[in-house]
Motif scaffolding. Structure first.
Motif, PDB file in Angstrom:
ATOM      1  N   UNK A 147       0.859  -1.185   0.000  1.00  0.00           N
ATOM      2  CA  UNK A 147       0.000   0.000   0.000  1.00  0.00           C
ATOM      3  C   UNK A 147       0.892   1.231   0.000  1.00  0.00           C
ATOM      4  N   UNK A 148       0.691   2.108  -0.968  1.00  0.00           N
ATOM      5  CA  UNK A 148       1.512   3.310  -1.058  1.00  0.00           C
ATOM      6  C   UNK A 148       0.625   4.521  -1.282  1.00  0.00           C
ATOM      7  N   UNK A 149       1.006   5.677  -0.730  1.00  0.00           N
ATOM      8  CA  UNK A 149       0.177   6.874  -0.866  1.00  0.00           C
ATOM      9  C   UNK A 149      -0.037   7.233  -2.336  1.00  0.00           C
ATOM     10  N   UNK A 150      -1.270   7.593  -2.692  1.00  0.00           N
ATOM     11  CA  UNK A 150      -1.535   8.036  -4.065  1.00  0.00           C
ATOM     12  C   UNK A 150      -0.848   9.365  -4.371  1.00  0.00           C
ATOM     13  N   UNK A 165       5.107   3.777   2.512  1.00  0.00           N
ATOM     14  CA  UNK A 165       4.507   2.564   1.977  1.00  0.00           C
ATOM     15  C   UNK A 165       4.390   1.525   3.098  1.00  0.00           C
ATOM     16  N   UNK A 166       3.428   0.608   2.953  1.00  0.00           N
ATOM     17  CA  UNK A 166       3.207  -0.433   3.958  1.00  0.00           C
ATOM     18  C   UNK A 166       3.091  -1.780   3.250  1.00  0.00           C
ATOM     19  N   UNK A 167       3.789  -2.779   3.792  1.00  0.00           N
ATOM     20  CA  UNK A 167       3.644  -4.133   3.294  1.00  0.00           C
ATOM     21  C   UNK A 167       2.475  -4.807   3.997  1.00  0.00           C
ATOM     22  N   UNK A 168       1.675  -5.527   3.225  1.00  0.00           N
ATOM     23  CA  UNK A 168       0.494  -6.192   3.761  1.00  0.00           C
ATOM     24  C   UNK A 168       0.639  -7.695   3.540  1.00  0.00           C
TER      25      UNK A 168
END
Length: 389
Positions: A147-150, A165-168
């Protein structure tokens, strides 16, 4: 020849941009958050400190507007990174004095969601993408994902913010991200995590089409968890990639230099990642092969009919950033933080052999024959900056 203001001077390509502009006969000034930079050792007209937009976005924009006003002001401003691109547009500088993206093109350059839509419409391969934000449920996601900021950057409470960014890897991560989204006005792009090798397609977009194509393939990332390159090699984009990137640029009305980031998977699919709508990190590789994109950006700003001459691509095909290479070794030694990174984690012995491989000065980022030892100063600064964190 022109007086060109560049910034932010902390940006990775700053020194290569200075060398490109000086070699073209221009005078160069820079703006930065601090004067404690190796760039201050180069023959600049001035190094201007502006308020950090991360602390006071309005004061930063007002200061840049003042720098570009008056009889002795620079002729043009050239943004080097996302913060610089945002700032040059926020300062309300006349568009014909910006040697970079303005108006709608700048908006797309700073909006990854708009880039994804344009890339998909242009035939580029785009990972399945969920745009998430606010209170709405995220829905079903295939793991692992990222997930990364638009927005590349955005202003919140008069502060310029660049999100993380976040890893899911499972539902627990989705719950944590959902809670964060509910407290923020930042939309996120969620995409499957694709294993592959990073590539970049570079060129110079004109009203007659794209010229001076080039590109790179990442050999090593500074941080194997995900970061910019520490070493890359020259790569000529194939015809399919060229056509689809051209369609993408036409779709968004792009002119001037560009870098499109791609990720090529094991099946050979080149997935669209993002557009770098300003100077990019591996500028050293392009310049060693005669592609003076920074100088060409200024030339087009001065004369919209400008078209670059075909370059002599006789330089080195591999370029390395010494400071980032040394940091790469430290990251490899620390090891992977998650199981999903473990399978593709670099072997330290292989990384060490590659980093210690002898090379000529021109094979390193930020080397210039007229300033032979600058790249060593930049190496020391890169290490000090990273190790203070």
């Amino acid at each position: 020849m022109a007086h060109v203001l560049i910034g932010f001077a902390e940006a990775l390509p700053a020194a290569e941009v200075v060398f490109s502009l000086l070699h073209a006969g221009h005078r160069v000034s820079a703006f930065a958050r601090t004067k404690s930079l190796p760039l201050a050792r180069l023959p600049l007209e001035a190094l201007h400190v502006v308020p950090a937009p991360e602390h006071d976005a309005k004061a930063s924009a007002d200061t840049l507007a003042t720098l570009m006003h008056g009889d002795t002001a620079p002729d043009l401003v050239l943004p080097l990174d996302d913060a610089g691109l945002w700032l040059t547009n926020a300062a309300k500088i006349a568009p014909d004095r910006i040697a970079g993206a303005v108006g709608p093109a700048a908006e797309v350059a700073l909006d990854k969601a708009a880039q994804v839509d344009a890339a998909r419409a242009s035939g580029l391969a785009v990972p399945d993408t969920v745009l998430a934000g606010g209170q709405a449920a995220i829905g079903t996601i295939a793991f692992p994902a990222i997930a990364k900021p638009a927005p590349a950057v955005q202003v919140t409470d008069n502060q310029l913010v660049k999100g993380d960014a976040h890893y899911l890897t499972g539902e627990a991560d989705i719950g944590g991200l959902q809670g964060q989204l509910a407290k923020s006005d930042t939309p996120y792009l969620i995409q499957p995590l694709i294993a592959g090798q990073g590539e970049g397609a570079f060129g110079f977009a004109t009203s007659d089409g794209v010229v001076a194509w080039s590109g790179h393939r990442r050999l090593r990332m500074m941080n194997p968890h995900g970061s910019g390159s520490s070493a890359c090699e020259a790569l000529e984009p194939d015809e399919t990639t060229r056509q689809r990137v051209t369609d993408f640029l036409n779709h968004i009305g792009w002119r001037g230099p560009f870098m499109v980031e791609l990720l090529r998977d094991a099946d050979g699919t080149a997935w669209f990642m993002e557009l770098n709508g300003r100077m990019w990190g591996s500028m050293a590789l392009a310049r060693r092969r005669g592609l003076e994109y920074p100088a060409w950006a200024v030339a087009m700003a001065l004369d919209p009919t400008f078209r670059p001459e075909p370059p002599n691509r006789a330089g080195p095909t591999t370029v390395r950033h010494m400071g980032r290479e040394l940091l790469h070794l430290l990251f490899v030694l620390r090891g992977p933080k998650t199981d999903m990174h473990r399978a593709n984690w670099p072997r330290f012995s292989r990384s060490l052999a590659a980093v210690l491989k002898p090379a000529r000065g021109e094979s390193f980022y930020n080397y210039d024959p007229a300033h032979r030892f600058y790249f060593l100063k930049d190496t020391a600064w890169t290490l000090r900056k990273a190790l203070k964190r």
